[in-house]
Design a protein around this motif. Sequence first.
Motif, PDB file in Angstrom:
ATOM      1  N   SER A 121       0.827  -1.213   0.000  1.00 53.46           N
ATOM      2  CA  SER A 121       0.000   0.000   0.000  1.00 53.46           C
ATOM      3  C   SER A 121       0.855   1.254   0.000  1.00 53.46           C
ATOM      4  CB  SER A 121      -0.850  -0.028   1.275  1.00 53.46           C
ATOM      5  OG  SER A 121      -1.339   1.244   1.581  1.00 53.46           O
ATOM      6  N   ASN A 174      -5.099   4.911  -4.145  1.00 51.59           N
ATOM      7  CA  ASN A 174      -6.524   4.856  -3.777  1.00 51.59           C
ATOM      8  C   ASN A 174      -7.348   4.252  -4.912  1.00 51.59           C
ATOM      9  OD1 ASN A 174      -5.243   6.999  -1.996  1.00 51.59           O
ATOM     10  ND2 ASN A 174      -7.262   6.802  -1.080  1.00 51.59           N
ATOM     11  N   VAL A 189     -13.295   6.240   0.215  1.00 53.66           N
ATOM     12  CA  VAL A 189     -14.169   7.416   0.236  1.00 53.66           C
ATOM     13  C   VAL A 189     -15.108   7.438  -0.985  1.00 53.66           C
ATOM     14  CG1 VAL A 189     -12.575   9.032  -0.921  1.00 53.66           C
ATOM     15  CG2 VAL A 189     -14.232   9.884   0.747  1.00 53.66           C
ATOM     16  N   THR A 204     -19.841  12.860   5.579  1.00 54.13           N
ATOM     17  CA  THR A 204     -18.964  13.525   6.554  1.00 54.13           C
ATOM     18  C   THR A 204     -17.622  13.790   5.896  1.00 54.13           C
ATOM     19  OG1 THR A 204     -20.045  12.270   8.289  1.00 54.13           O
ATOM     20  CG2 THR A 204     -17.982  13.346   8.877  1.00 54.13           C
ATOM     21  N   TYR A 206     -13.979  14.860   6.359  1.00 56.55           N
ATOM     22  CA  TYR A 206     -12.964  15.015   7.399  1.00 56.55           C
ATOM     23  C   TYR A 206     -11.928  16.038   6.940  1.00 56.55           C
ATOM     24  CZ  TYR A 206     -15.088  10.744   9.112  1.00 56.55           C
ATOM     25  OH  TYR A 206     -15.986   9.814   9.560  1.00 56.55           O
ATOM     26  N   GLN A 211      -6.995  17.873   1.258  1.00 64.01           N
ATOM     27  CA  GLN A 211      -6.089  16.713   1.186  1.00 64.01           C
ATOM     28  C   GLN A 211      -6.193  16.095  -0.213  1.00 64.01           C
ATOM     29  OE1 GLN A 211      -8.935  16.947   3.032  1.00 64.01           O
ATOM     30  NE2 GLN A 211      -9.629  14.980   3.805  1.00 64.01           N
ATOM     31  N   ARG A 213      -5.291  12.933  -3.129  1.00 63.55           N
ATOM     32  CA  ARG A 213      -5.089  11.494  -3.300  1.00 63.55           C
ATOM     33  C   ARG A 213      -4.904  11.197  -4.792  1.00 63.55           C
ATOM     34  NH1 ARG A 213      -4.686  12.050   1.367  1.00 63.55           N
ATOM     35  NH2 ARG A 213      -5.645  10.885   3.071  1.00 63.55           N
ATOM     36  N   GLU A 274      -3.716  11.395   9.315  1.00 67.57           N
ATOM     37  CA  GLU A 274      -4.122  11.538   7.908  1.00 67.57           C
ATOM     38  C   GLU A 274      -2.944  11.984   7.021  1.00 67.57           C
ATOM     39  OE1 GLU A 274      -7.506  11.452   6.898  1.00 67.57           O
ATOM     40  OE2 GLU A 274      -7.301  12.470   5.006  1.00 67.57           O
TER      41      GLU A 274
HETATM   42  C1  UD2 Z   1      -5.969   4.752   1.866  1.00 66.96           C
HETATM   43  C2  UD2 Z   1      -6.328   3.281   1.983  1.00 66.96           C
HETATM   44  C3  UD2 Z   1      -5.748   2.704   3.237  1.00 66.96           C
HETATM   45  C4  UD2 Z   1      -4.261   2.983   3.326  1.00 66.96           C
HETATM   46  C5  UD2 Z   1      -4.032   4.494   3.195  1.00 66.96           C
HETATM   47  C6  UD2 Z   1      -2.562   4.814   3.149  1.00 66.96           C
HETATM   48  C7  UD2 Z   1      -8.474   2.950   0.902  1.00 66.96           C
HETATM   49  C8  UD2 Z   1      -9.903   2.658   1.114  1.00 66.96           C
HETATM   50  N1  UD2 Z   1      -7.751   3.108   2.033  1.00 66.96           N
HETATM   51  O1  UD2 Z   1      -6.580   5.494   2.913  1.00 66.96           O
HETATM   52  O2  UD2 Z   1      -5.962   1.286   3.261  1.00 66.96           O
HETATM   53  O3  UD2 Z   1      -3.602   2.258   2.322  1.00 66.96           O
HETATM   54  O4  UD2 Z   1      -4.592   4.962   1.962  1.00 66.96           O
HETATM   55  O5  UD2 Z   1      -2.360   6.191   3.233  1.00 66.96           O
HETATM   56  O6  UD2 Z   1      -7.966   3.010  -0.206  1.00 66.96           O
HETATM   57  N2  UD2 Z   1     -12.864  10.785   3.896  1.00 66.96           N
HETATM   58  C9  UD2 Z   1     -13.891  11.658   4.222  1.00 66.96           C
HETATM   59  N3  UD2 Z   1     -15.103  11.110   4.558  1.00 66.96           N
HETATM   60  C10 UD2 Z   1     -15.336   9.768   4.580  1.00 66.96           C
HETATM   61  C11 UD2 Z   1     -14.276   8.898   4.239  1.00 66.96           C
HETATM   62  C12 UD2 Z   1     -13.048   9.444   3.916  1.00 66.96           C
HETATM   63  O7  UD2 Z   1     -13.729  12.877   4.229  1.00 66.96           O
HETATM   64  O8  UD2 Z   1     -16.462   9.348   4.883  1.00 66.96           O
HETATM   65  C13 UD2 Z   1     -11.557  11.359   3.520  1.00 66.96           C
HETATM   66  C14 UD2 Z   1     -10.429  10.809   4.357  1.00 66.96           C
HETATM   67  O9  UD2 Z   1     -10.277  11.543   5.551  1.00 66.96           O
HETATM   68  C15 UD2 Z   1      -9.252  10.971   3.393  1.00 66.96           C
HETATM   69  C16 UD2 Z   1      -9.870  10.776   2.006  1.00 66.96           C
HETATM   70  O10 UD2 Z   1     -11.277  10.969   2.188  1.00 66.96           O
HETATM   71  O11 UD2 Z   1      -8.710  12.252   3.465  1.00 66.96           O
HETATM   72  C17 UD2 Z   1      -9.624   9.400   1.432  1.00 66.96           C
HETATM   73  O12 UD2 Z   1     -10.013   8.469   2.434  1.00 66.96           O
HETATM   74  P1  UD2 Z   1      -9.973   6.882   2.183  1.00 66.96           P
HETATM   75  O13 UD2 Z   1     -10.369   6.247   3.473  1.00 66.96           O
HETATM   76  O14 UD2 Z   1     -10.730   6.537   0.960  1.00 66.96           O
HETATM   77  O15 UD2 Z   1      -8.473   6.606   1.837  1.00 66.96           O
HETATM   78  P2  UD2 Z   1      -7.101   6.951   2.611  1.00 66.96           P
HETATM   79  O16 UD2 Z   1      -6.238   7.648   1.614  1.00 66.96           O
HETATM   80  O17 UD2 Z   1      -7.336   7.601   3.915  1.00 66.96           O
END
Ligand code: UD2
Length: 307
Positions: A121, A174, A189, A204, A206, A211, A213, A274
């Motif tokens: 990852s 992602n 997300v 929601t 955050y 940020q 991706r 984060e």
């Molecule tokens: C990804 C991977 C995780 C890990 C990480 C490494 C996924 C699902 N997760 O997490 O396994 O490898 O990268 O850095 O690919 N967000 C919101 N609201 C929500 C959900 C998420 O605002 O309901 C934001 C979250 O705070 C983040 C962004 O969306 O800033 C992406 O979140 P995520 O959970 O899809 O992926 P990430 O990059 O945190």
Amino acid sequence: MKALVTGGAGFIGSHLVDHLVAEGLDVVVVDNLSMGDLHNVKHQDEVTIYVEDVRNEKFMQQLLQEERPDYIYFLAAVASVADSIERPAETHSVNQTAVFNMLEYIRRTNLPIKQFLFTSSAAVYGNLPELPKKEDSRVDPLSPYAIDKYATERFVLAYGELYDLPTVCVRFFNVYGPSQNPSSPYSGVLSILTDCLNNKKQFTLYGDGSQTRDFVYVEDVIQALWLITKSDTEHEVFNIANGNEASLNAIIETYEKVAGTSLQIKKAPGREGEVKRSVANIGKLIKLGYTTKWSLEAGLSKYWEGA
Ligand code: UD2
């Protein structure tokens, strides 16, 4: 040729299984259905499915002896940073021990394989400022999840070099697309956004949404995995991503346009630990012939169509 896909009923695994079947391989799936779902596997009559846990060492050894796969794709994992913080011992047993045990068994028994592919990852890069992330960029694994992924990469590569095993690792950025389970707050997300847009639920956000991706559509991920398999690459690590950086705000705006509806947003403080910015250098994959077929807009449109 036969392929074993652990986590083959999960989001990325099930897309990989579809592809392998289409390429004419015999496919064996092991999945404990903790996040996966048998409905994700389209060609169930053409695939051998074992509902089992990859931590069941005896079962996995017997399976390798009986099925004798040429290709092993290790996708089974607890794919959540937050889970790993809450349950580090349990996630470690899946994310590292199960992989290690399989490698060790292959080594001890000289099981002939053509490729062992471990899925790591972008989490291994942590929050260091260098961008875009190259495979040889510094790493800074900050959570049990990231530490397990990085340490397991090192085992997989060292076993490859030391015992002449054809091993390779990939680092997913992602990944999004159909079959991604939106049920947990730590689900991808885009699966959550799709659910919110589709069912008029509140989303929601955050942090402030700035940020960034690197979102890659699952079909491009499968293209990358297959190119790596076909190239017979060994002892290497590959980023799998789109190579583009997008802020969460920009993603939401694009998705609202694609869906033709607006999102109800509730703001919440940023998540602890984060990553602020994330984008990959995908030069190594491009050298294998990878071309991203899905821009964010095209991928989101396709995803939305099927939602
Ligand atoms: C990804 C991977 C995780 C890990 C990480 C490494 C996924 C699902 N997760 O997490 O396994 O490898 O990268 O850095 O690919 N967000 C919101 N609201 C929500 C959900 C998420 O605002 O309901 C934001 C979250 O705070 C983040 C962004 O969306 O800033 C992406 O979140 P995520 O959970 O899809 O992926 P990430 O990059 O945190």
